[in-house]
Design an enzyme around this catalytic site. Structure first.
Site, PDB file in Angstrom:
ATOM      1  N   HIS A   1      -4.186 -25.316  -0.786  1.00 39.23           N
ATOM      2  CA  HIS A   1      -3.721 -23.889  -1.260  1.00 39.23           C
ATOM      3  C   HIS A   1      -4.077 -22.895  -0.480  1.00 39.23           C
ATOM      4  O   HIS A   1      -5.182 -22.776   0.312  1.00 39.23           O
ATOM      5  CB  HIS A   1      -4.502 -23.814  -2.480  1.00 39.23           C
ATOM      6  CG  HIS A   1      -3.719 -24.596  -3.741  1.00 39.23           C
ATOM      7  ND1 HIS A   1      -2.361 -24.535  -3.907  1.00 39.23           N
ATOM      8  CD2 HIS A   1      -4.143 -25.514  -4.555  1.00 39.23           C
ATOM      9  CE1 HIS A   1      -1.951 -25.303  -4.893  1.00 39.23           C
ATOM     10  NE2 HIS A   1      -3.132 -26.136  -5.526  1.00 39.23           N
TER      11      HIS A   1
ATOM     12  N   CYS B   1       0.419 -21.752   1.300  1.00 37.15           N
ATOM     13  CA  CYS B   1       0.829 -20.687   1.110  1.00 37.15           C
ATOM     14  C   CYS B   1       0.322 -19.192   1.366  1.00 37.15           C
ATOM     15  O   CYS B   1      -0.975 -19.057   1.876  1.00 37.15           O
ATOM     16  CB  CYS B   1       1.004 -20.193  -0.668  1.00 37.15           C
ATOM     17  SG  CYS B   1       1.883 -21.621  -1.327  1.00 37.15           S
TER      18      CYS B   1
END
Length: 320
Positions: free
Chosen positions: A89, A138
């Site tokens: 992440h 991301c």
């Protein structure tokens, strides 16, 4: 200059048994380890793997990742090749002292590693060594603070198709802030104050330095032409995908990590950093990931340098 040693740190965070669980990140770094050894000649003993698999003796916590990165940079000499592959992440944070959002990766313990930390690492790499970061997360565009953008934003068509198994590799900043607020009981939107209380000296440099030092982080190590190379899975305002892809036998993977693997398998000859990113973009478009645009951030010279080759071997093949 003699060819130096090759060192790598590969980090895969699946966040098992959490609301933010991913499924392909361990597969990404295992495949990369095999590629580094078989194709690029890395010594297996110089490839460190950190995954948050149940039972792992060393987890990919913020402190452990930074420890391994610092050790790799501290051992670096001219002619060495350093490589960091992160699959997990990412998030955008808004430091209390700043009006703009900053990029960060999210280790398994949520102890954020920010663009300021990566800039500090790159500034310490000795002249004549290269430090390549491949970040499949991301908001990873610009993760090396103030590095030159070589391949940047691209517009997406209106007929975007999102694969059914798509999961963004993002933990929203608000969720991270709420989590740490519950730990510290502080009524504050300053994420730095929470991270400093929980992690102390292991928190990011972004929060441990006075705000006026962040522009040239740290003040005693000003920005200079360097060998930092960032291949990011997407632009700063985009999300990267954790997905199952038919070409990969439906094994969970990061879309960008898988695309890079496909590029390397389909092209046996040397490829430049620019070529890796452009060819990965074409694969993602073919797989209908129209809204994920890998980017390249580095010096003009390193854009056309051969991927994971020592600095002296920088003449790229004429393909693109």
């Amino acid at each position: 200059m003699e060819e130096g040693k090759k060192m790598a740190l590969l980090v895969g965070c699946n966040y098992p048994n959490t609301p933010n669980e991913l499924h392909g990140c361990h597969n990404d770094v295992l495949a990369m380890r095999e590629m580094l050894v078989s194709r690029f000649g890395f010594d297996p003993n110089r490839v460190e793997l950190l995954v948050d698999k149940p039972g792992s003796t060393i987890t990919p916590s913020g402190a452990n990742i930074k420890r391994a990165l610092n050790e790799m940079v501290d051992q670096a000499e001219p002619g060495d090749v350093l490589f960091f592959h992160y699959s997990g992440h990412g998030t955008l944070i808004k430091p209390h002292h700043s009006y703009k959002e900053e990029e960060a990766i999210v280790p398994c313990d949520l102890n954020l590693i920010t663009s300021v930390d990566f800039r500090d690492l790159v500034n310490r790499v000795p002249k004549g060594a290269t430090f390549t970061i491949l970040s499949d997360s991301c908001h990873s565009g610009g993760l090396i603070d103030k590095e030159t953008e070589q391949i940047g934003p691209s517009s997406a068509p209106n007929d975007t198709i999102i694969p059914a198994s798509y999961k963004p590799k993002q933990i929203p900043f608000q969720s991270i802030l709420q989590y740490f607020t519950s730990l510290t009981s502080k009524i504050s939107r300053d994420i730095g104050s929470h991270l400093l209380e929980v992690f102390g000296a292991d928190a990011s440099l972004m929060f441990r330095l006075p705000p006026h030092e962040h522009k040239n982080e740290p003040k005693t190590k000003p920005l200079k032409p360097d060998e930092g190379i960032l291949l990011s899975g997407c632009q700063k305002n985009e999300t990267s995908a954790d997905v199952e892809i038919m070409e990969n036998g439906r094994k969970p993977c990061g879309a960008f990590s898988n695309a890079v693997q496909m590029v390397l398998k389909e092209n046996s000859g040397p490829l430049s950093n620019r070529e890796i990113v452009m060819l990965a973009r074409k694969i993602l478009i073919k797989q209908h990931f129209y809204k994920q645009h890998p980017c390249l951030y580095c010096s003009d010279e390193n854009a056309d340098a051969i991927f994971l080759n020592p600095p002296q071997n920088t003449t790229p093949p004429d393909r693109i």
